[in-house]
Design a protein around this motif. Structure first.
Motif, PDB file in Angstrom:
ATOM      1  N   CYS A 177      -6.805   1.122   9.435  1.00 23.79           N
ATOM      2  CA  CYS A 177      -7.967   1.847   8.735  1.00 23.79           C
ATOM      3  C   CYS A 177      -8.045   1.594   7.160  1.00 23.79           C
ATOM      4  O   CYS A 177      -9.122   1.430   6.584  1.00 23.79           O
ATOM      5  CB  CYS A 177      -8.255   3.182   9.099  1.00 23.79           C
ATOM      6  N   ALA A 178      -7.142   1.809   6.609  1.00 23.58           N
ATOM      7  CA  ALA A 178      -6.750   1.760   5.229  1.00 23.58           C
ATOM      8  C   ALA A 178      -5.125   1.847   4.733  1.00 23.58           C
ATOM      9  O   ALA A 178      -4.363   2.022   5.626  1.00 23.58           O
ATOM     10  CB  ALA A 178      -7.207   3.422   4.663  1.00 23.58           C
ATOM     11  N   TYR A 179      -5.142   1.393   3.539  1.00 25.08           N
ATOM     12  CA  TYR A 179      -3.624   1.100   2.952  1.00 25.08           C
ATOM     13  C   TYR A 179      -3.617   1.113   1.525  1.00 25.08           C
ATOM     14  O   TYR A 179      -4.648   0.789   0.949  1.00 25.08           O
ATOM     15  CB  TYR A 179      -2.998  -0.165   3.619  1.00 25.08           C
ATOM     16  N   ALA A 180      -2.673   1.417   0.954  1.00 26.74           N
ATOM     17  CA  ALA A 180      -2.286   1.434  -0.475  1.00 26.74           C
ATOM     18  C   ALA A 180      -0.561   1.347  -0.684  1.00 26.74           C
ATOM     19  O   ALA A 180       0.033   2.072   0.020  1.00 26.74           O
ATOM     20  CB  ALA A 180      -2.804   2.596  -1.134  1.00 26.74           C
ATOM     21  N   VAL A 181      -0.410   0.351  -1.164  1.00 27.62           N
ATOM     22  CA  VAL A 181       1.053  -0.074  -1.496  1.00 27.62           C
ATOM     23  C   VAL A 181       1.284   0.115  -3.021  1.00 27.62           C
ATOM     24  O   VAL A 181       0.604  -0.067  -4.087  1.00 27.62           O
ATOM     25  CB  VAL A 181       1.338  -1.470  -1.472  1.00 27.62           C
ATOM     26  N   MET A 182       2.169   1.438  -3.343  1.00 27.97           N
ATOM     27  CA  MET A 182       2.529   1.775  -4.677  1.00 27.97           C
ATOM     28  C   MET A 182       3.970   1.333  -4.878  1.00 27.97           C
ATOM     29  O   MET A 182       4.523   0.710  -4.162  1.00 27.97           O
ATOM     30  CB  MET A 182       2.238   3.286  -4.537  1.00 27.97           C
ATOM     31  N   ASN A 183       4.446   1.863  -6.248  1.00 21.95           N
ATOM     32  CA  ASN A 183       5.397   1.313  -6.839  1.00 21.95           C
ATOM     33  C   ASN A 183       6.964   1.780  -5.883  1.00 21.95           C
ATOM     34  O   ASN A 183       7.718   0.884  -5.685  1.00 21.95           O
ATOM     35  CB  ASN A 183       5.933   1.857  -7.965  1.00 21.95           C
ATOM     36  N   ASN A 184       6.637   2.956  -5.319  1.00 21.12           N
ATOM     37  CA  ASN A 184       8.043   3.258  -4.722  1.00 21.12           C
ATOM     38  C   ASN A 184       7.562   3.585  -3.356  1.00 21.12           C
ATOM     39  O   ASN A 184       8.403   4.484  -2.523  1.00 21.12           O
ATOM     40  CB  ASN A 184       9.114   4.171  -5.424  1.00 21.12           C
ATOM     41  N   HIS A 185       6.387   3.747  -2.886  1.00 21.36           N
ATOM     42  CA  HIS A 185       6.154   4.130  -1.451  1.00 21.36           C
ATOM     43  C   HIS A 185       4.689   3.450  -1.188  1.00 21.36           C
ATOM     44  O   HIS A 185       4.049   2.827  -1.864  1.00 21.36           O
ATOM     45  CB  HIS A 185       5.791   5.837  -1.294  1.00 21.36           C
ATOM     46  N   TYR A 186       4.220   3.927   0.070  1.00 21.25           N
ATOM     47  CA  TYR A 186       3.182   3.105   0.850  1.00 21.25           C
ATOM     48  C   TYR A 186       2.633   4.093   1.670  1.00 21.25           C
ATOM     49  O   TYR A 186       3.063   4.949   2.260  1.00 21.25           O
ATOM     50  CB  TYR A 186       3.333   1.775   1.372  1.00 21.25           C
ATOM     51  N   HIS A 187       1.272   3.915   1.677  1.00 26.56           N
ATOM     52  CA  HIS A 187       0.339   4.657   2.730  1.00 26.56           C
ATOM     53  C   HIS A 187      -0.456   3.756   3.673  1.00 26.56           C
ATOM     54  O   HIS A 187      -0.810   2.902   3.190  1.00 26.56           O
ATOM     55  CB  HIS A 187      -0.715   5.444   1.948  1.00 26.56           C
ATOM     56  N   LEU A 188      -0.480   4.381   4.888  1.00 32.50           N
ATOM     57  CA  LEU A 188      -1.213   3.653   5.876  1.00 32.50           C
ATOM     58  C   LEU A 188      -2.070   4.596   6.656  1.00 32.50           C
ATOM     59  O   LEU A 188      -1.540   5.643   6.847  1.00 32.50           O
ATOM     60  CB  LEU A 188      -0.445   2.994   6.995  1.00 32.50           C
ATOM     61  N   VAL A 189      -3.248   4.177   6.856  1.00 34.97           N
ATOM     62  CA  VAL A 189      -3.998   5.158   8.049  1.00 34.97           C
ATOM     63  C   VAL A 189      -4.221   4.127   9.105  1.00 34.97           C
ATOM     64  O   VAL A 189      -4.808   3.014   9.080  1.00 34.97           O
ATOM     65  CB  VAL A 189      -5.490   5.483   7.345  1.00 34.97           C
ATOM     66  N   LEU A 190      -3.633   4.668  10.381  1.00 35.04           N
ATOM     67  CA  LEU A 190      -3.616   3.807  11.508  1.00 35.04           C
ATOM     68  C   LEU A 190      -4.302   4.272  12.842  1.00 35.04           C
ATOM     69  O   LEU A 190      -4.413   5.603  12.709  1.00 35.04           O
ATOM     70  CB  LEU A 190      -2.054   3.463  12.096  1.00 35.04           C
TER      71      LEU A 190
END
Length: 355
Positions: free
Chosen positions: A63-76
């Motif tokens: 549904c959504a994602y964001a890849v940052m410098n030292n972590h990442y987010h996913l909405v699955l």
């Protein structure tokens, strides 16, 4: 104290989950090491490419994602209907893309006859693999193990790359899903890394806008980020997005109830309007600014603008492993024997005002 994964992820309660994973110590997922000057930006692509590849194998949508410098987010989103519809051969074919499979499964796929013992073994394997293909835990295991191995090979080192188990939040209703997706998509803007949605690299909103802009520019009323929708009917361009949507991202199907929809339960034009409005309000150079024109989704859900802006900035810290209406959060905890205390009562009530 960590909780058992079965108390945090339950597709029967909700198919939507917010996932966060962080690197250990000074390990770099992406970004540039100021100490050595070495760039790790290419690793962002590793994450996005692997997530997309796994999504085609598992019955799990992005549904959504964001890849940052030292972590990442996913909405699955766990696609339970897709999982239930898989045939035995589809289960074997999908699982064989992850592992070497099994000799008995290969015989079955080749049409060879199986003795009784082999059939019993195959039945057990099929049940196990079928369950795993809709498991977020297995999805994350396949993702994180490969990224860790590639990073360690590149860094010529051994040891842990990830801080620990991935963290998850169950998103119990439309408000929780919307707030979480907004929080994830606006990560670069909130962090001051990007000024606009289009420049928010390696986020799902950037990918969706790029896909939208690649469609027919001559269509009437294109739902650009600053467009305000005046109807629940999708525009011509939005209809194209629904019909030819990105295979790697869950569709916006416009349904307003999680129980009756197959993707993200909002219209994309409404989501774009809200995220553009929210992004302007939380930009680091415009702290405290709130446009007087309230987006349509906030009006429909009855959410106050100030409560929404706070959620867009602090969603991850507002809750622990669950987000939704307060009574539903408490029931989820009780049902899964994961304690009586819930974090986020005031925040939940702000996103779910009484009628």
């Amino acid at each position: 104290m960590t909780s058992a994964r079965r108390t945090l992820i339950d597709p029967e309660s909700t198919p939507f989950y917010h996932i966060i994973n962080r690197c250990v110590r000074r390990a770099f997922l992406c970004g540039e090491d100021e100490l050595t000057g070495k760039s790790f930006e290419h690793r962002r692509g590793w994450i996005v490419d692997k997530v997309k590849a796994l999504s085609t194998i598992f019955c799990i949508d992005i549904c959504a994602y964001a890849v940052m410098n030292n972590h990442y987010h996913l909405v699955l989103k766990i696609d339970t209907n897709k999982a239930k519809s898989l045939s035995n051969k589809e289960v074997i074919s999908r699982w064989s893309k992850i592992t070497k499979g099994h000799a008995v499964a290969t015989k079955y796929m080749n049409g060879e006859s199986l003795i009784e013992g082999e059939r019993l073994l195959l039945d057990g394997l099929l049940a196990e693999w079928h369950e795993r293909l809709s498991s977020i835990s297995w999805f994350m295991r396949c993702l994180n193990e490969e990224i860790a191995r590639r990073a360690n090979r590149e860094d010529e080192c051994k040891g842990a790359f990830w801080e620990g188990r991935f963290k998850s939040q169950a998103l119990l209703d439309e408000q929780a899903l919307l707030a979480c997706m907004m929080y994830v998509d606006l990560n670069p803007i909130r962090a001051g890394i990007a000024d606009t949605l289009q420049s928010s690299d390696f986020t799902s909103i950037q990918e969706r806008i790029a896909e939208l802009n690649s469609l027919d520019t001559n269509a009437t009323n294109p739902p650009l980020p600053n467009t305000q929708a005046n109807s629940r009917q999708p525009t011509g361009l939005e209809s194209k997005l629904v019909d030819n949507s990105l295979k790697t991202l869950s569709k916006f199907d416009g349904s307003i109830h999680l129980a009756t929809q197959s993707g993200v339960p909002f219209h994309f034009c409404d989501y774009l309007e809200l995220i553009d409005w929210t992004g302007r309000a939380i930009r680091h150079d415009k702290r405290g600014f709130i446009d007087s024109t309230q987006p349509k989704l906030l009006s429909e859900l009855g959410i106050a603008p100030d409560a929404w802006i706070t959620s867009a900035k602090e969603f991850r810290r507002q809750y622990s492993g669950i987000s939704g209406r307060w009574d539903a959060m408490c029931e989820f905890k009780k049902q899964h024997n994961s304690g009586k205390w819930c974090k986020g009562k005031a925040c939940s009530n702000a996103l779910h005002p009484s009628p």
